[in-house]
Design an enzyme around this catalytic site. Structure first.
Site, PDB file in Angstrom:
ATOM      1  N   THR A   1       0.825  -1.213   0.000  1.00  0.00           N
ATOM      2  CA  THR A   1       0.000   0.000   0.000  1.00  0.00           C
ATOM      3  C   THR A   1       0.858   1.261   0.000  1.00  0.00           C
ATOM      4  O   THR A   1       0.349   2.345  -0.264  1.00  0.00           O
ATOM      5  CB  THR A   1      -0.956   0.053   1.215  1.00  0.00           C
ATOM      6  OG1 THR A   1      -0.190   0.023   2.417  1.00  0.00           O
ATOM      7  CG2 THR A   1      -1.918  -1.124   1.202  1.00  0.00           C
ATOM      8  N   GLY A   2       2.138   1.134   0.305  1.00  0.00           N
ATOM      9  CA  GLY A   2       3.042   2.277   0.270  1.00  0.00           C
ATOM     10  C   GLY A   2       3.436   2.643  -1.149  1.00  0.00           C
ATOM     11  O   GLY A   2       3.185   1.901  -2.095  1.00  0.00           O
TER      12      GLY A   2
ATOM     13  N   TYR B   1      -8.752  -5.746  10.853  1.00  0.00           N
ATOM     14  CA  TYR B   1      -7.909  -4.609  11.212  1.00  0.00           C
ATOM     15  C   TYR B   1      -7.989  -4.326  12.708  1.00  0.00           C
ATOM     16  O   TYR B   1      -6.966  -4.195  13.395  1.00  0.00           O
ATOM     17  CB  TYR B   1      -8.341  -3.378  10.411  1.00  0.00           C
ATOM     18  CG  TYR B   1      -7.482  -2.152  10.636  1.00  0.00           C
ATOM     19  CD1 TYR B   1      -6.173  -2.109  10.179  1.00  0.00           C
ATOM     20  CD2 TYR B   1      -7.988  -1.039  11.295  1.00  0.00           C
ATOM     21  CE1 TYR B   1      -5.374  -0.981  10.382  1.00  0.00           C
ATOM     22  CE2 TYR B   1      -7.203   0.093  11.495  1.00  0.00           C
ATOM     23  CZ  TYR B   1      -5.902   0.106  11.036  1.00  0.00           C
ATOM     24  OH  TYR B   1      -5.121   1.229  11.239  1.00  0.00           O
TER      25      TYR B   1
ATOM     26  N   THR C   1      -6.083  10.999  10.843  1.00  0.00           N
ATOM     27  CA  THR C   1      -4.993  11.924  10.509  1.00  0.00           C
ATOM     28  C   THR C   1      -5.046  12.240   9.017  1.00  0.00           C
ATOM     29  O   THR C   1      -5.442  11.401   8.209  1.00  0.00           O
ATOM     30  CB  THR C   1      -3.635  11.294  10.869  1.00  0.00           C
ATOM     31  OG1 THR C   1      -3.664  10.880  12.236  1.00  0.00           O
ATOM     32  CG2 THR C   1      -2.496  12.278  10.672  1.00  0.00           C
TER      33      THR C   1
END
Length: 328
Positions: free
Chosen positions: A36-37, A146, A176
């Site tokens: 996912t990065g 999760y 965030t």
């Protein structure tokens, strides 16, 4: 020069953490399997002699040669779209990955911080959420992979601390936002801004009365850094307690972007939390921390970042490595 290993370094938070620790004079080893990065998040660090990137899945054995002073375990899919598509990998990085890194911390004598989340509280029955609240989580629901992976991370981390005397920290991160977020990650802020930029209607799931509390990334990183350097082993909430409904937030995004699209409503996903607001009393008392950047300022910076993205990035719907991992 002290050395820190940051897992998930090519992700949203991991890349900002890499920036911060380099600024503080650390040698940074960034580790990520790029499921996912995105390497674009850290390409500005390639020429920094104190930064090293390792493409590795921490769910497998992790070896780091030489001395290691700190470990920040931030590797994990972190949005509903991600962990609903790769549930097994989400569980593995929270369990095997955590076990591997706790073992590495023990072997190296390193201090380790694990990135937990407000999701450990589930759909909370206590508001705002305090660290002593045990949560209201559906372990077999679609979000359970999760939520429970993060709850396991906390339990494993505290067990290593009490049984092996490993120096541990646990940060519970609330919503965030900021530059380097992915537009397609399914979270409400990038979803609204992405829809506005593409000329699409803004989609609210549920009736819009559910609440969220958004913390700008620079504030969050400051809180994480202070927690790492503190002496507390108990979980600490880091987030912005300024609560807002999703309907109100949609209006803020419409005003910010000048979009003329309408707001449409769709059914609320199963187990989607109705309230999110951190109680940050512990962070204030132990760390002297509270957020400084208000939502209007943070959103303006974030919107400017999203406006700078290419058309390809604006319409991108998948990760390069997703398909390969989904089949594993």
């Amino acid at each position: 020069m002290k050395t820190v290993l940051i897992t998930g370094a090519a992700g949203f938070l991991g890349s900002h953490l890499s920036d911060r620790f380099l600024k503080e004079g650390f040698r940074v080893i960034g580790m990520d399997n790029l499921i996912t990065g995105d390497l674009k998040n850290i390409e500005h660090l390639y020429n920094n002699p104190n930064f090293e990137f390792v493409n590795h899945d921490v769910s497998k054995f992790v070896h780091v040669p030489g001395d290691l002073d700190f470990i920040l375990h931030f590797a994990s899919p972190a949005s509903p779209i991600d962990y609903l598509k790769i549930p097994i990998q989400t569980l593995k990085v929270g369990s095997y990955g955590t076990h591997n890194l706790l073992g590495l911390a023990r072997a190296k004598g390193a201090r380790i911080m694990i990135a937990s989340t407000s999701e450990v509280y589930g759909d909370p029955l206590v508001h705002p959420q305090v660290e002593t609240y045990y949560g209201h989580v559906n372990s077999v629901g679609p979000r359970g992979v999760y939520d429970e992976a993060k709850r396991y991370m906390e339990a494993a981390t505290m067990a290593y601390h009490t049984y092996h005397n490993v120096d541990t920290r646990i940060v519970r991160i609330f919503n965030t936002y900021g530059p380097r977020m992915r537009l397609n990650d399914g979270r409400v802020l990038p979803a609204f801004i992405g829809q506005a930029l593409r000329g699409e209607d803004l989609t609210i799931f549920g009736d819009g009365s559910q609440t969220r509390s958004f913390c700008y990334v620079d504030d969050l990183i400051e809180g994480i850094y202070r927690l790492l350097m503190s002496n507390t082993h108990d979980p600490v909430n880091i987030g912005n307690p300024a609560e807002i409904t999703i309907s109100q937030f949609a209006e803020e995004i419409i005003k910010l972007t000048g979009t003329s699209q309408k707001v449409i409503y769709k059914p609320l996903p199963k187990d989607d939390p109705m309230q999110r607001q951190p109680d940050i009393t512990r962070a204030k008392e132990l760390l002297g921390w509270e957020p400084k950047i208000d939502r209007a300022e943070g959103l303006a910076i974030t919107y400017k970042y999203f406006q700078s993205l290419s058309k390809e990035e604006l319409y991108k719907t998948e990760h390069n490595n997703f398909e390969g991992y989904i089949k594993k």
